[in-house]
Each structure stands twice: as C-alpha cells, then as structure tokens.
Design a protein around this motif. Structure first.
Motif, PDB file in Angstrom:
ATOM      1  N   ALA A  35    -128.677 -39.959  -0.177  1.00 26.50           N
ATOM      2  CA  ALA A  35    -128.590 -41.173   0.100  1.00 26.50           C
ATOM      3  C   ALA A  35    -128.551 -41.980  -0.701  1.00 26.50           C
ATOM      4  CB  ALA A  35    -129.989 -41.367   1.300  1.00 26.50           C
ATOM      5  N   THR A  36    -129.715 -42.728  -1.993  1.00 26.74           N
ATOM      6  CA  THR A  36    -130.008 -43.393  -2.252  1.00 26.74           C
ATOM      7  C   THR A  36    -128.707 -43.007  -3.708  1.00 26.74           C
ATOM      8  OG1 THR A  36    -131.972 -42.982  -2.700  1.00 26.74           O
ATOM      9  CG2 THR A  36    -131.009 -44.355  -5.027  1.00 26.74           C
ATOM     10  N   ILE A  37    -127.864 -41.878  -4.148  1.00 27.66           N
ATOM     11  CA  ILE A  37    -126.524 -42.395  -5.023  1.00 27.66           C
ATOM     12  C   ILE A  37    -125.696 -42.410  -4.237  1.00 27.66           C
ATOM     13  CG2 ILE A  37    -125.073 -40.788  -5.802  1.00 27.66           C
ATOM     14  CD1 ILE A  37    -127.972 -38.868  -7.128  1.00 27.66           C
ATOM     15  N   LEU A  38    -124.994 -41.879  -2.538  1.00 25.19           N
ATOM     16  CA  LEU A  38    -124.046 -42.639  -2.252  1.00 25.19           C
ATOM     17  C   LEU A  38    -124.213 -44.200  -2.145  1.00 25.19           C
ATOM     18  CD1 LEU A  38    -124.384 -40.181   1.188  1.00 25.19           C
ATOM     19  CD2 LEU A  38    -122.487 -39.987  -1.676  1.00 25.19           C
ATOM     20  N   SER A  39    -125.351 -45.242  -1.720  1.00 29.38           N
ATOM     21  CA  SER A  39    -125.989 -46.170  -1.934  1.00 29.38           C
ATOM     22  C   SER A  39    -125.205 -46.711  -3.307  1.00 29.38           C
ATOM     23  CB  SER A  39    -126.917 -46.365  -1.046  1.00 29.38           C
ATOM     24  OG  SER A  39    -127.601 -48.109  -0.915  1.00 29.38           O
ATOM     25  N   SER A  40    -125.802 -46.725  -3.980  1.00 33.16           N
ATOM     26  CA  SER A  40    -125.028 -47.241  -5.523  1.00 33.16           C
ATOM     27  C   SER A  40    -123.693 -46.637  -5.798  1.00 33.16           C
ATOM     28  CB  SER A  40    -126.491 -46.531  -6.834  1.00 33.16           C
ATOM     29  OG  SER A  40    -125.900 -45.206  -6.628  1.00 33.16           O
ATOM     30  N   LYS A  41    -122.812 -46.176  -4.391  1.00 31.98           N
ATOM     31  CA  LYS A  41    -121.640 -46.096  -4.943  1.00 31.98           C
ATOM     32  C   LYS A  41    -121.377 -46.907  -4.119  1.00 31.98           C
ATOM     33  CE  LYS A  41    -122.710 -43.202  -8.551  1.00 31.98           C
ATOM     34  NZ  LYS A  41    -122.482 -43.403  -9.832  1.00 31.98           N
ATOM     35  N   GLY A  42    -121.828 -47.859  -2.820  1.00 33.25           N
ATOM     36  CA  GLY A  42    -121.000 -48.638  -2.542  1.00 33.25           C
ATOM     37  C   GLY A  42    -120.471 -47.929  -0.676  1.00 33.25           C
ATOM     38  N   ILE A  43    -121.208 -46.414  -0.785  1.00 32.04           N
ATOM     39  CA  ILE A  43    -120.895 -45.382   0.346  1.00 32.04           C
ATOM     40  C   ILE A  43    -121.841 -46.062   1.330  1.00 32.04           C
ATOM     41  CG2 ILE A  43    -120.501 -43.031   1.035  1.00 32.04           C
ATOM     42  CD1 ILE A  43    -119.312 -42.578  -2.123  1.00 32.04           C
TER      43      ILE A  43
END
Length: 408
Positions: free
Chosen positions: A18-26
C-alpha cells in the motif's frame, strides 16, 4: 485508472504494498479484519536485500533508526559453545546495509501507517472489515466486504492478498497450499534481561544447536528473545506456564536467576507454498502465498520482496495500458516469486533447522565443522552472507523486472 487497488491485510506485507503504490500516485484501499494494523511481533529481522528495496521509497531511511544493527551472526552448540561466526562487514563494499536490522514487525507496521499511510490522501484504511467473496472478469475484481456499517461491494482493477497463512483469498481461489507442518510447536519469549551478562561474547543473532532442544537467541530494541521448540504433546498452557518459561531461560543461560518476561507467543511452524501466486487479477503475497520456518529470518523479508515486486509490475501495467502486458507481468511474478520461495527461502531455513537439531553425533560434529570452515573462508563467508541476506536472490532473480528480463 481511477478505481483504487485493494490490498487485503494490514500486516507488514500488505502495508508495504500500500505504501509503495500510494507513493507512486496509485490509490489504495486496505482491508483489515481486526480493529487496527497487525500488532504481531514474532518476525524481527530485516535483511540487507530488503533494506535496499525499501530505500527506494524512503522506508528504509525511517526504519533503520528504530532497530538494532547486528553485523555478526553466530552459530553455537549448547554444550561446546561458538563454532561459527559470520561477519557482515565482509559485504560492506557491496551494500549500504552490511548487517541484519533487528526490529519487531509491529514497529515496522506502526511506522508505515503513521508516517506513510495516514498522511496520504490516496489511501483508505478499512478496519474491522473482512473480505467475504470475490468475482472477477478480464477487467476487474468485485469483492464483498463485511464492515461495521454492513456489507460493502468494491470493484477494483487488482486485489492484492496479504491476508496471512490462513488466507481467505487463497481459499476463495481454491488453490492448494502444499507442504508440511513441523511436529513440534515453537515458543517465543522476550525478556529485558541482558544476555551478555550470561554469555559475554554472544552476538545479537545466534543459532544454538542441540539434538534435544535447539535455540534461537536474538536482540531487539528493549528485549532479548529466546525461541525454542516444545514437544507436540505439551499443551500450550504447560508450555507458557511461569515454571516452564523460567526453566527454559535458566537452562539456555545456565543460571538460577529469575527473569522478567515481557512477551511470549506460541505457534506452529509450517513450510508451505501455494500452487500459484495469482489467478486473473487476484495476487497472493507473503504468508498467503508461502510460509516457512523462522530459522533464517526469511518469511517477513520474502513477503516484503513480494510486495515490492508486484507493485513495480502494477505501476508498469498502468503506464503501458496493454492487456497482454497484464498476463505476462502477473505470470512472471508468480513464477519468479514461487521459485524464490522454493529455492532460496525454503532451502536456507531447512538447512538451518537441520544444523540445529541433528541428533547423530558424528554428523552433527561434521556439519558444525563445515559451517566453521565456511565462516572462516572469506570468499565462502561472503557468498553465505549474500545468500542469507537475500541480496543474491534479488541479483539473480530480479525484483519486478519486465518479463523480457527472464527470457534466456
């Protein structure tokens, strides 16, 4: 793509994804059946290969100050003492993290939520919310979630399942989870006592061989931990009794002292791998896809690697917007991560377990001699460290590499 990706499970693997996706704007929706992120604390090792991957999105930089740096790993015999020590400074020219970082997974989960997910405006955290069913077509997955407000139906482009060894998602996919369960149970005990008072030359990570009852001793912030097997015919109540816990601590440290116990947990140990790590647009990660013995500190780490791998692929899928890309990427994820679970994680943890519990005297001595020779030969020791830290698996198998990377 405007609809959020759903992550099932708010443990270390799910929150990493979730953290990685969020950091990519997803945008992301995280489902967790409990009323808060997982507070389970049994996993506590972050390997160099994992920290390298987490560095890219700033997670490692926040995590390292919260842990203890363990730059040596020792193998001991309960009777004869130290027989092998691996010094991670041998790889200081190959990584920014020439050590194992000792930090409870509960600290990691808390950090991800408070420092990365709570401030994000593209993340929805749903607690007391449990996935109950799923249906999918070629374009999306439709799930039903039981929430405190009633049933909620969510349509998502992808469902990433990190819902544990008893994964509801894996069962809904009707996938086999083949392998075995160890006969004995394991008891993990934590105490603020200083083990250096009893074993002055002890490292922060120690595997202790014994044919009757092997041990795992390690340091985390605020405590030393003792992990040991208990007989299958001993009840949980007997194993966790004050008398037994004190007896085991005293036996391990060769003392009559009484110890303050601040944490304890009993659990079964499994070696199991799902037959496949995805179906359609549903992806299995972490314990939902593979579980293994704690002898090597690889379970948490390999799960985090799953999360990094699949999020890189999803970002690429979204950017390329090509239907054939989806199948190729998810198939590659499943093949590669399953191979790592079988050829790296399973083999390393099983080798450690055999070394620690071997009963035949001559074979046990020979295995310890071989380990000593490996640890004292710089080239062999470096290879051992690179493999045990999962740096080798990342270099050899790649993390989130395009499918073409694997075509020989």
């Amino acid at each position: 793509m405007t609809k959020p990706i759903v992550v099932s499970g708010a443990g270390p693997v799910g929150l990493t994804a979730a953290t990685i996706l969020s950091s990519k704007g997803i945008p992301v929706i995280v489902l967790e059946k409990e009323n808060q992120p997982s507070k389970e604390w049994r996993a506590s090792t972050f390997h160099a290969g994992t920290l390298e991957l987490l560095e890219e999105v700033g997670i490692a930089q926040s995590l390292v100050p919260k842990g203890i740096i363990a730059d040596k790993v020792q193998y001991r015999d309960r009777q004869t003492g130290l027989y092998a020590e691996f010094d991670f400074n041998l790889i200081k020219d190959e990584t920014n993290y020439p050590y194992r970082l000792q930090c409870p997974q509960s600290t990691y989960v808390k950090m991800l939520k408070e420092e990365f997910l709570d401030p994000a405006d593209n993340v929805e955290l749903l607690f007391n919310s449990e996935l109950t069913s799923l249906e999918q077509d070629k374009d999306s997955v439709t799930i039903k979630v039981q929430t405190p407000e009633g049933e909620r139906v969510i349509e998502t482009p992808y469902l990433l399942a990190a819902d544990g060894a008893r994964s509801t998602t894996r069962k809904l996919l009707d996938y086999d989870f083949t392998g075995y369960t160890l006969e004995e149970k394991f008891l993990l005990v934590g105490t603020p006592a200083n083990f250096h008072d009893y074993i002055p030359d002890i490292a922060y990570v120690n595997y202790v061989s014994d044919p009757e009852q092997f041990l795992f001793l390690l340091k985390v912030p605020g405590a030393w931990r003792l992990l040991f097997p208990v007989p299958s015919n001993m009840t949980d109540e007997e194993a966790t009794s004050e008398e037994n816990v004190q007896k085991q601590l005293q036996k391990a440290l060769k003392t009559d002292d009484q110890f303050e116990v601040i944490e304890q947990m009993i659990y079964r140990v499994h070696q199991r791998v799902a037959e496949k790590f995805y179906k359609g647009r549903v992806v299995l990660m972490g314990d939902a896809a593979h579980v293994n013995s704690p002898m090597g500190g690889l379970g948490l780490n390999s799960g985090v690697h799953d999360a990094v791998d699949i999020t890189r692929r999803i970002e690429r899928i979204i950017n390329e917007d090509n239907e054939s890309t989806i199948q190729e990427e998810l198939e590659t994820y499943s093949d590669v991560r399953r191979k790592v679970a079988l050829e790296y994680v399973k083999l390393i943890s099983e080798k450690n377990t055999r070394l620690m519990k071997e009963k035949e005297p001559e074979l046990r001595v020979q295995m310890q001699k071989d380990m000593h020779e490996e640890a004292t030969n710089e080239d062999l020791a470096r290879k051992w460290i690179l493999r045990s830290s999962l740096i080798s698996s990342v270099r050899e198998q790649g993390i989130g590499k395009p499918p073409a990377f694997y075509i020989k």
